[in-house]
Design a protein around this motif. Structure first.
Motif, PDB file in Angstrom:
ATOM      1  N   ASP A 174     -37.235  -3.418  27.339  1.00  5.90           N
ATOM      2  CA  ASP A 174     -38.090  -2.378  27.899  1.00  5.90           C
ATOM      3  C   ASP A 174     -37.366  -1.629  29.003  1.00  5.90           C
ATOM      4  O   ASP A 174     -37.425  -0.410  29.080  1.00  5.90           O
ATOM      5  N   VAL A 175     -36.698  -2.390  29.851  1.00  7.20           N
ATOM      6  CA  VAL A 175     -35.998  -1.772  30.986  1.00  7.20           C
ATOM      7  C   VAL A 175     -34.595  -2.365  31.075  1.00  7.20           C
ATOM      8  O   VAL A 175     -34.436  -3.583  31.175  1.00  7.20           O
ATOM      9  N   LEU A 176     -33.612  -1.490  31.006  1.00 10.35           N
ATOM     10  CA  LEU A 176     -32.235  -1.914  31.287  1.00 10.35           C
ATOM     11  C   LEU A 176     -31.879  -1.419  32.676  1.00 10.35           C
ATOM     12  O   LEU A 176     -32.014  -0.228  32.965  1.00 10.35           O
ATOM     13  N   VAL A 177     -31.474  -2.345  33.527  1.00 11.79           N
ATOM     14  CA  VAL A 177     -31.047  -1.973  34.870  1.00 11.79           C
ATOM     15  C   VAL A 177     -29.533  -2.135  34.933  1.00 11.79           C
ATOM     16  O   VAL A 177     -29.015  -3.238  34.750  1.00 11.79           O
ATOM     17  N   ALA A 178     -28.837  -1.025  35.146  1.00 10.41           N
ATOM     18  CA  ALA A 178     -27.377  -1.054  35.237  1.00 10.41           C
ATOM     19  C   ALA A 178     -26.998  -1.077  36.709  1.00 10.41           C
ATOM     20  O   ALA A 178     -27.182  -0.104  37.418  1.00 10.41           O
ATOM     21  N   GLY A 179     -26.512  -2.213  37.154  1.00  8.12           N
ATOM     22  CA  GLY A 179     -26.125  -2.344  38.549  1.00  8.12           C
ATOM     23  C   GLY A 179     -27.009  -3.332  39.265  1.00  8.12           C
ATOM     24  O   GLY A 179     -28.227  -3.182  39.318  1.00  8.12           O
TER      25      GLY A 179
END
Lengths: 1014, 109
Positions: A172-177
């Motif tokens: 659903d949510v990809l957080v990069a960093g």
């Protein structure tokens, strides 16, 4: 032997002093600690010189602390496992790691190429373009010499023994960093019930917090990080990917991520996922995300002053990273040079670690804010309104010259002070890492107050699935980053239709900052084109003067200047220098930075190994393998395989001592004189039925399908709408509204798709059902004068004589006790039967055929003999004798073209180009010398002679030695060929005299077709 | 990699599909009645628009059905998938383009 680490602090850092690790650089042994990078371990050991620059061969040291590192590019590992082009700042130290510098031959300390620094004046922008263009034919020699002197590391010479893998994931949510903004965004998303992937390219989460001594909610910030990571780890739908660099943001929120898998899970910040154990060296994640939060932080910019490339000149943030994260001191006597407040923190970090900070040189006349006051309190001299005009020292910084500054970058200054130092920490401001945002098609806005490009969201946000947060979104203080991360996470889950979890923003201390000042080129004692080199891109040796030269030579567009000066072309992709370069370009053009804009951001964000890209698709898994039902028998017979499409087909069946030619000659003669058997199972097979099937096939095939009687077979071709032959095969009418179609082996899937295209899109009113039977049925071709006798011997329940079962008919039968369809068709020109049988009977049938054939001296034959036999008869192979530009008229197949109906491609046959008399037409060729087998593809010319260019009038498409005719035969496409029978042409063979050939009929054997019809 | 909604199977990765060019190119009913230029126009000439583009796709590694997609050739955003003929899900009854929309692909029922 644990050598001393002279620059290692006694306390602090995120290293494990109980786990020393031995490693080597260029053969010299050193020791570091678990938790070190190669860069931090080298600094700990006092190694300052780590490479030489690309063009000028200047000595270079470590500049950065992460992905932006331009200088310390290493070759890691040996033999088949060696990997080039890795930045030392991203190589986790491991026991017995072997590294080599890649940019100094014969050694980094003494480099022959350094002489080019002496000639640096002539190696300006576009030097290679200008110098090595003439004479043009010499380029090959120039290029070889240039490539030798560039030295970008070496690819392994043998296959990589490590495993790599690909992983598909949805979230659903990809957080990069995984810095402060990314962590809190992931936390709120995960707490709200979203499926979350949190990735960070470092080995530990924390981002900028790893490099400082910040406090969150009154406690050390890393305690807060540990708490968040621990909570995320316990949430089942949350995947944590440390060592995971998001490489590309592709269409429709598809992202690629490279994960470095760790062999030793005891290291700090080990892989936290419970589901996947590291078996592979690297893993490529292919992620489809509903929402993406880009929180990759920002990169500090250097400043462009004279000799700013000397080892010992480092980014201020990198200095802080080395002190706090790795507990190493990059120098003992430091000077800090800045145009903004953040570097004051580094000065304080240095002072706190016991380093003497001789001065903070601040270009701003008004100086810094609250941090500057703190610096003064601890006794660091602050020089305001001053710049560093030059650096002394060659293999190491020895001192700096300081001048007062009027505020004009292009005016000359006079240095008044010289300070000795061995470390110069530099900050030119911060550039948000907007790469992924830009890859996703997001626009950038120039922020004139913070002097950076930042993601433009307002107008596009409604349409985008991605959002930026934290420093990567232009937020500067820790407090702002935390608040922005919380906002982005909350908005993302709301957009997903989830109820956002209520989280109170953690509080961090923040100091009031004075604004940054533009200082894109630092003034020097001489003007910009004559002063010592002011480097913009360290990896490519692009200087301020180079960019100005490019403008003087007429370059205006930032993309052109990039290519002319090589700005941003290195493995760091300009993370360090690009913005400075664009600002210098803007000044030279008299434009604003916003008007000049950025170059295009393309995947990949950081370099990725070929192994990771290939994943499992190597060796036997490179391409799927299709085997026929008879495969094990062919293997047992020792038949070499030929790969056709993905099918592995027996090529020939050698007997002891036979080579290809001997085996093929024997197999062909067996078919012509007695009987042979071939596995033809790979032919495409389509069952077509339905009330409108005749109407449909009439439109697809060129011949009169409706006139075929029940039980009849016919050769059919299908054309593209352009009139070119697309596929061919035998079709049989099994019922009033039931046909069985065969296609070529390689064209089977295309042919079926072609039929479906027309059926589904153009003529959906036709009721026709198409089913592929290619794998369900196997085909055994039995060919030769004794084929009928062989079938009789096998036991067949129907009469096989010519009158009961004539040529080009099909019969259902029980053969050797097995139900089969028998087709009287022939691809060899001999009396032949094709046994079509359910694949699970096929192997048994094949063995019975070979058994029963023993008395006829049957020969199993492969694809090579099949080719020879059909070429002797002038039968074409679509895709070999045709190439998508050949009409049935060119092939002499006018007899197949119905005049009574329309069919696909018919109208095109009347186009002027298809009626030209000089179209290439199928003919046969005989070599006059009776022995030259022309290589397929040979060009045909009218006459010999040395006049160039030589007009070509055709080419050889098929060529073999015919055993039964005892001479070579060839098929060719020749301009106006059918009218030229008897003419002599020449086959142009490379390296020898042209061979004379005679144009003949393409049918070499049994021209009347009597042998198949007996 | 595009995410394409097959009207029968739902959203799938682009690698499952093959591209079939511009949609709405009707084969002339009587090709022999056409001049060479008219036939060439049907055979070779395509709109190649900048912006919304109606095109054919085949779910070749799935259900093997051909269907239509309205895709923006600049942003690659897919406004909708539709049937090329009446009778199936997403049948293209009213060929009007979908306005706005956040999702990449919308399937009409």
């Amino acid at each position: 032997m644990a050598a001393a680490q002279p620059n290692r602090l006694q306390h602090g850092g995120r290293i494990d002093r109980s786990r020393p690790l031995a490693f080597s650089l260029d053969g010299k042994a050193y020791t570091g600690f678990a938790g070190d990078t190669l860069a931090s371990a080298l600094i700990a050991n006092g190694v300052a010189l780590v490479g030489r620059s690309f063009k000028l061969r200047r000595p270079r040291g470590i500049v950065g602390g992460g992905a932006e590192e331009p200088n310390a590019i290493m070759q890691v590992g040996e033999g088949a496992k060696t990997q080039p082009n890795l930045p030392a700042t991203q190589i986790e130290l491991q026991q017995d790691l072997v590294a080599h510098t890649t940019r100094g031959w014969p050694s980094v300390g003494f480099d022959i190429g350094a002489i080019s620094d002496f000639f640096g004046r002539i190696l300006g922008a576009g030097f290679y373009y200008k110098t090595f263009m003439f004479p043009r034919s010499f380029w090959n020699y120039y290029e070889r010499a240039i490539r030798l002197s560039t030295g970008f590391g070496e690819a392994p010479a043998s296959p990589d023994p490590d495993a790599y893998e690909h992983m598909n994931a949805h979230c659903d949510v990809l957080v990069a960093g995984g810095g402060p903004a990314g962590l809190i965004a992931a936390l709120v998303a995960a707490r709200s019930g979203a499926r979350v992937i949190l990735a960070d390219d470092g080995n530990e989460f924390g981002g900028s917090l790893l490099a400082g001594a910040d406090a969150i909610d009154g406690a050390p910030a890393m305690d807060w990080v540990a708490g968040v990571v621990a909570e995320l780890r316990e949430i089942p739908d949350c995947v944590l990917l440390p060592r995971g660099a998001v490489l590309g943001y592709h269409d429709h929120d598809f992202l690629t991520l490279a994960e470095r898998c760790v062999a030793d899970p005891r290291g700090p910040g080990d892989a936290t996922r419970r589901d996947i154990r590291p078996r592979a060296r690297e893993r490529l994640w292919r992620i489809r995300a509903k929402r993406v939060i880009l929180a990759q932080g920002s990169f500090e910019r250097p400043l462009a002053f004279c000799n700013n490339d000397r080892p010992g000149v480092m980014l201020a943030s990198a200095v802080s990273t080395y002190i706090h994260r790795y507990a190493v001191l990059p120098g003992r006597h430091a000077v800090v040079f800045t145009n903004n407040d953040s570097a004051y923190r580094t000065a304080l970090d240095l002072a706190g670690a016991g380093v003497k900070v001789a001065a903070i040189v601040d270009s701003r006349a008004g100086g810094g804010g609250a941090l500057a006051a703190q610096a003064r309190v601890v006794g660091i001299p602050v020089l305001q309104g001053r710049v560093i005009s030059d650096v002394t020292g060659k293999n190491r910084v020895r001192g700096v010259s300081i001048a007062e500054w009027s505020g004009d970058s292009w005016e000359n200054v006079t240095s008044t002070v010289r300070i000795d130092c061995d470390l110069l920490a530099v900050s030119g401001g911060w550039s948000p890492a907007v790469h992924l945002h830009a890859q996703a098609g997001g626009r950038l806005d120039w922020d004139e107050s913070q002097l950076c490009f930042r993601p433009a969201h307002a107008s596009e946000k409604q349409r985008q699935s991605h959002d930026s947060a934290g420093a990567g979104n232009g937020r500067q203080s820790l407090n702002e980053c935390l608040t922005d991360g919380l906002r982005a996470g909350t908005e993302a889950v709301a957009k997903l239709g989830l109820e956002p979890a209520a989280i109170k923003a953690p509080a961090a201390s923040s100091a009031g900052e004075a604004p940054i000042e533009a200082l894109w080129r630092v003034p020097a004692e001489r003007d910009a084109d004559r002063c010592p080199k002011q480097f913009i891109d360290l990896q490519n040796d692009t200087t301020v003067a180079d960019i100005r030269l490019a403008v003087r030579e007429g370059y205006r567009n930032v993309e052109h200047v990039k290519r002319y000066t090589a700005l941003g072309f290195g493995t760091d992709q300009g993370k360090l220098g690009n913005i400075n370069g664009m600002a210098v370009l803007a000044a030279a053009l008299g434009k604003t930075i916003a008007e000049v804009g950025t170059t295009t951001f393309r995947p990949v964000y950081t370099p990725v190994s070929f192994g990771t890209v290939a994943g499992e698709s190597v060796g036997g898994l490179y391409d799927p393998v299709r085997k026929t039902a008879l495969h094990e028998s062919h293997e047992a017979a020792g038949a070499p395989m030929e790969v056709v499409g993905q099918w592995h087909r027996p090529w020939y069946f050698p007997r002891a001592g036979e080579d290809l030619h001997a085996a093929v000659a024997r197999e062909c003669l067996a078919v012509r004189n007695s009987v042979g058997a071939m596995d033809a199972s790979t032919l495409g097979k389509i069952d077509a039925r339905g009330p409108d099937v005749v109407k449909f096939l009439e439109r697809i095939y060129t011949h009169n399908v409706g006139r075929m009687k029940l039980g009849r077979c016919a050769y059919g071709i299908m054309l593209g709408e352009d009139g070119m032959v697309m596929d061919d095969g035998v079709m049989a009418r099994l019922g009033e509204n039931h046909f069985y179609l065969t296609t070529t082996t390689g064209g089977a899937a295309n042919a079926l798709n072609w039929l479906e295209l027309w059926l589904q899109t153009e003529w959906p009113e036709l009721e026709v059902y198409l089913t592929s039977l290619t794998e369900q049925f196997s085909t055994i071709a039995v060919a030769g004068p004794n084929s009928r006798g062989l079938l009789e011997k096998l036991g067949c329940d129907i009469p096989l004589d010519r009158d009961s079962f004539p040529f080009l008919t099909v019969r259902e039968a029980v053969l050797a006790g097995m139900p089969a369809s028998l087709f009287r068709v022939s691809f060899s020109g001999e009396l032949a039967f094709e046994i079509n049988i359910a694949s699970h009977f096929a192997l048994d049938m094949w063995r019975k055929v070979l058994d029963a054939g023993r008395e006829f001296a049957i020969a199993p034959y492969g694809t090579e003999s099949m080719h020879v036999l059909r070429a002797e008869k002038g039968f074409i192979i679509v895709g070999q004798d045709t190439d998508g530009s050949v009409t049935p008229v060119d092939l002499g197949m006018n007899w197949l073209l119905s005049r009574e109906k329309d069919f696909l491609g018919k109208r095109s046959l009347g186009r002027p180009d298809c009626l030209r008399k000089d179209r290439r037409q199928l003919v046969g060729l005989l070599s006059f010398d009776q022995r030259t087998v022309l290589p397929e593809g040979t060009q045909l010319i009218e006459k010999t002679g040395r006049t160039t260019p030589v007009p070509m009038c055709g080419h050889v498409t098929s060529s073999y030695h015919s055993a039964c005719l005892d001479h070579p035969i060839a098929l060719a496409l020749v301009a106006g060929g059918r009218a030229r029978k008897g003419d002599t042409l020449f086959a142009a063979l490379p390296g020898s005299e042209p061979v004379p050939v005679q144009v003949v009929s393409p049918v070499f054997y049994d021209p009347k077709g009597e042998r198949q019809n007996v | 990699m595009l995410l394409i909604t097959c009207p029968w199977c739902g959203p799938r990765a682009e690698t499952e599909f093959s591209y079939g060019g511009e949609a709405d190119i009707a084969r002339p009913l009587d090709p022999d009645a056409l001049s060479d230029a008219e036939w060439a126009d049907y055979l070779f000439y395509r709109g190649n628009p900048r912006g919304p583009h109606r095109e054919k796709w085949n779910h070749v590694h799935g259900c093997r059905r051909w269907f239509g997609v309205e895709r923006d050739t600049v942003s690659y955003r897919i406004a909708r998938s539709f049937m090329l003929s009446a009778g199936g899900p997403g049948a293209d009854a009213d060929a009007g383009p979908e306005s706005g929309g956040d999702a990449n692909t919308e399937q009409e029922d």
